[in-house]
Design a protein around this motif. Structure first.
Motif, PDB file in Angstrom:
ATOM      1  N   LYS A 399      55.214   2.293 -94.798  1.00 16.82           N
ATOM      2  CA  LYS A 399      55.308   3.746 -94.639  1.00 16.82           C
ATOM      3  C   LYS A 399      55.073   4.117 -93.172  1.00 16.82           C
ATOM      4  N   GLU A 403      58.105   5.645 -90.829  1.00 14.61           N
ATOM      5  CA  GLU A 403      57.901   7.054 -90.449  1.00 14.61           C
ATOM      6  C   GLU A 403      57.754   7.208 -88.939  1.00 14.61           C
ATOM      7  N   ARG A 435      65.759   1.364 -99.108  1.00 14.82           N
ATOM      8  CA  ARG A 435      65.316   2.641 -99.661  1.00 14.82           C
ATOM      9  C   ARG A 435      64.450   3.378 -98.630  1.00 14.82           C
ATOM     10  N   ALA A 436      63.532   2.635 -98.004  1.00  8.11           N
ATOM     11  CA  ALA A 436      62.657   3.258 -96.995  1.00  8.11           C
ATOM     12  C   ALA A 436      63.494   3.848 -95.864  1.00  8.11           C
ATOM     13  N   PHE A 438      66.683   4.804 -95.957  1.00  7.34           N
ATOM     14  CA  PHE A 438      67.454   5.956 -96.431  1.00  7.34           C
ATOM     15  C   PHE A 438      66.567   7.199 -96.543  1.00  7.34           C
ATOM     16  N   ASN A 439      65.378   6.990 -97.136  1.00  9.05           N
ATOM     17  CA  ASN A 439      64.472   8.129 -97.334  1.00  9.05           C
ATOM     18  C   ASN A 439      63.985   8.730 -96.026  1.00  9.05           C
ATOM     19  N   CYS A 440      63.945   7.922 -94.969  1.00 11.91           N
ATOM     20  CA  CYS A 440      63.507   8.425 -93.660  1.00 11.91           C
ATOM     21  C   CYS A 440      64.672   9.009 -92.869  1.00 11.91           C
ATOM     22  N   GLN A 459      72.774   4.007-101.976  1.00 19.10           N
ATOM     23  CA  GLN A 459      72.898   5.439-101.671  1.00 19.10           C
ATOM     24  C   GLN A 459      73.524   5.795-100.327  1.00 19.10           C
TER      25      GLN A 459
END
Ligand SMILES: *Cc1c(COP(=O)(O)O)cnc(C)c1O
Length: 738
Positions: A399, A403, A435-436, A438-440, A459
């Protein structure tokens, strides 16, 4: 007058004894010269300049107490002793102290001139190159090498220097040097580019008698002087030299070795506590330093003045007959001497070094520091049930890293310029990381069509994919180049194949002339540059350009990376000017070690981007493609002890259920390793003599050497290997499992 001269080997790496004898003979034709050495292989023993030979046993067989008494008698009888062996000088300074006929510096002066700090340098207008003791944590040693771009030397406290250009050469050179010199007390020093020069001087009781300034004209493969020019000491160095000689109460000869860089800064690299082996070259130039020393010590005036013959000298190789009383033994093939110690060091300095260990300053071992976040992550893992070898994700670290990168990108984005982070899929294509990313809000950087398929099923849209690499359409192209965010052509041929497509941006990877790489379009000759410009001109005139360079800073060094970035911007301007098309995208690749990204890239990222904006006012997009900087530290590998082997009271080996198949990067960079204490706390292992072995029946399956394991370690105990993400996961393989 009798003078004993020790250290008379004359080979490609000679001692000064023979040069001392020739210079003294030139000034005092009737002097009685005695050659002293510790092996019959010392070639100068056979030279006719000597009147006598005092051959000793090798240092390991020598009764040092008795020998020091014999030398004392020699000195008391009125003879002088001129030593050409640094470690003999160290020993004599401690056992005999100051004797009017012993022409060596006092022990206090020796510690002021000890490497790597050379404390006496503060009196001279010279700097000491960056250095680090090899007893530091390996993690810090690797970091030092990266900072200086793998242009570093591994050096012993008294002798030998080896070039280190990778972690593998470092580990093998270290074991070789520590074995030869029986010490861990080695250090790494940054390479300085420049000219090698030195000062040789003679002093008696703190008074500078004479000195010369030498600049090398030819060297042996080992870097030893073969030919040189002798000149007067520049006046700005004379007063400081007089002062340091006085402060150290120097007696004897010395050589101060340094490198003059292109800014005229002098970098002190060695302070030899004896005359240099080329000392007779100074005599040829009219400065007989050994003779002025003998004159100061005895009051006997030189009988024959030294006239300058030439300011230049060179060495030659000549054959002389051997003294019939000292026939030479055959070569060592019959005896095990794997390091070639006896023929390389006939005066036995490695053996004396071992006996003098207490006199040579030792450094303390330190443990690597483990970041608090990593400790927290580990405390929250369920390790009791780990099916070892098992790789575990560190959620807090994942994370934090994703981030941190995406935050910097969004902070720098404005209406003019978009800054993107594109996660390098090949570094580790695990779904958890895609996934990390993409989410960021990151992009994904792919080098093959299967990688494209993989991110599209996680995604990402094709318009969030940067396509790079030499075979990006392999195995077959299900998508078109204009479907992607940007495609960077790796060659002129590839670029030409896109001419008739309606690309949004003409993407090109550049092969910068000042670096070595197999990738990108070469620019190093005028025809290659012209070919690039002609190919670009075939695209529609309004089509903008995107440029990419990727050179791993963990290989070339952080400072060099910045230089290459400047050169990249220079080429971008040149391409913009010559094609009339605008450079609207820049992509600066990956290759950052996590710690360097944290300490050298991210804190400077604003500066990096602003520099590009200043040079290319039409820039709309800036991309960074980190891989290991994001994920290397986000995984640990849990392994268990299978067997503990005691080799001696201080030396153990443990066999574990881990293997290089699970940790393929283990020979390439040091991994931090943790063991658990009785309170359940995880501590880093420090350096020592133990080894951690893998489960495979393969000689190279060694996970760590030079570690110190807890004494209570037993089969079934867990170890955690940190830094086991990135290529350690993506390149791991199944082997030896049936
Ligand atoms: C491999 C690769 C990266 C990532 O490299 P790391 O060393 O993992 O940071 C980035 N860009 C390109 C083009 C690559 O091939």
């Amino acid at each position: 007058m009798r003078v004993y001269i020790s250290g008379v080997h004359s080979g490609p790496n000679p001692s000064p004894g023979l040069g001392l004898a020739r210079s003294l003979r030139a000034a005092y034709p009737d002097m009685h010269l005695v050659a002293v050495d510790y092996s019959i292989r010392s070639s100068g023993l056979h030279d006719p300049h000597f009147d006598d030979i005092w051959l000793q046993c090798p240092w390991d067989q020598l009764n040092l107490e008795l020998y020091s008494k014999q030398i004392q008698e020699v000195l008391d009888s009125g003879a002088l002793w001129l030593s050409g062996l640094d470690l003999e000088i160290l020993w004599l300074a401690h056992v005999l102290g100051e004797h009017p006929n012993l022409l060596i510096p006092p022990a206090s002066a020796l510690s002021m001139t000890a490497k790597p700090e050379i404390p006496a340098h503060t009196w001279l207008p010279m700097k000491i190159p960056a250095h680090i003791s090899v007893t530091s944590p390996e993690w810090d040693l690797h970091s030092f090498c990266r900072r200086y771009g793998w242009r570093v030397f591994l050096k012993g406290p008294n002798y030998e220097a080896r070039e280190v250009d990778s972690w593998e050469t470092f580990t093998s050179s270290r074991s070789c040097l520590s074995e030869t010199w029986s010490t861990d007390n080695l250090f790494l020093q940054a390479h300085i580019t420049g000219h090698e020069e030195s000062i040789a001087f003679a002093a008696y009781r703190g008074e500078l008698l004479d000195c010369v300034y030498m600049s090398k004209r030819s060297m042996t493969g080992e870097g030893k002087t073969w030919a040189a020019q002798i000149a007067q000491l520049p006046t700005n160095l004379l007063a400081p030299l007089q002062m340091v000689v006085r402060e150290l109460s120097w007696t004897g000869g010395a050589e101060v070795e340094f490198i003059r860089d292109s800014d005229n800064i002098l970098w002190l690299i060695d302070w030899n506590t004896r005359f240099p082996a080329w000392i007779h070259g100074a005599t040829i130039a009219g400065h007989n330093l050994p003779a002025v020393l003998v004159q100061a010590a005895t009051g006997d005036t030189v009988t024959k003045a030294s006239l300058p013959i030439s300011p230049y000298f060179t060495r030659i190789v000549i054959e002389i007959p051997c003294n019939s009383y000292f026939p030479l033994p055959p070569l060592h093939e019959m005896w095990p001497d794997p390091l070639n110690v006896n023929s390389k060091h006939p005066s036995g300095m490695p053996v004396l070094g071992k006996r003098l260990k207490p006199l040579i300053r030792q450094h303390h071992q330190r443990k690597p520091e483990i970041p608090a976040l990593l400790v927290d992550d580990i405390q929250s893992l369920d390790l009791a049930h780990a099916k070892t070898p098992q790789r575990l994700y560190l959620e807090g670290t994942i994370k934090d890293r994703f981030e941190r990168f995406s935050k910097i990108a969004s902070q720098l984005t404005d209406s003019q310029l978009k800054v993107h982070i594109a996660y390098s899929i090949k570094t580790d294509p695990a779904t958890r990381f895609l996934r990390a990313a993409f989410n960021c809000g990151m992009l994904a950087e792919a080098i093959s069509q299967p990688e494209v398929e993989r991110v599209v099923s996680s995604q990402f849209s094709l318009h969030q994919v940067v396509l790079n690499g030499p075979a990006k359409w392999w195995p077959s192209p299900p998508h078109k180049p204009d479907d992607f965010k940007i495609v960077f052509a790796d060659s002129i041929e590839e670029l030409a194949s896109y001419v008739d497509l309606s690309l949004e941006t003409i993407g090109i990877r550049l092969r910068l002339p000042s670096a070595t790489s197999r990738f990108g379009v070469p620019l190093d000759t005028f025809p290659s540059f012209r070919r690039l410009i002609t190919t670009i001109s075939k695209f529609p005139s309004e089509c903008p350009i995107g440029l990419h360079f990727h050179l791993a800073s963990n290989q070339i060094g952080v400072n060099r990376w910045w230089q290459l970035y400047d050169s990249f911007l220079g080429w971008a301007i040149a391409i913009q000017r010559t094609t009339g098309k605008l450079v609207e995208s820049l992509d600066v690749g990956g290759g950052w070690f996590p710690d360097d990204a944290d300490t050298a890239l991210l804190p400077q990222f604003t500066k990096l981007v602003n520099k590009a904006r200043d040079h290319l006012p039409n820039l709309r997009e800036f991309i960074l493609e980190p891989g290991k900087a994001l994920v290397q530290s986000t995984m640990v590998l849990a392994i268990r002890v299978v067997e503990v082997r005691c080799l001696s009271s201080s030396k153990r080996e443990i066999v574990t259920d881990g293997a290089i198949a699970d940790l393929p990067m283990s020979p390439l960079f040091p991994h931090r390793i943790l063991t658990c204490d009785e309170q359940g706390l995880w501590n880093p292992v420090s350096r020592g003599e133990d080894r951690i072995l893998g489960r495979l029946c393969m000689e190279n399956d060694i996970l760590a050497s030079n570690v110190h394991l807890p004494s209570a370690m037993k089969p079934g105990d867990l170890l955690l290997v940190c830094d086991a993400g990135a290529y350690d996961r993506s390149m791991s393989y199944v082997f030896g499992q049936g």
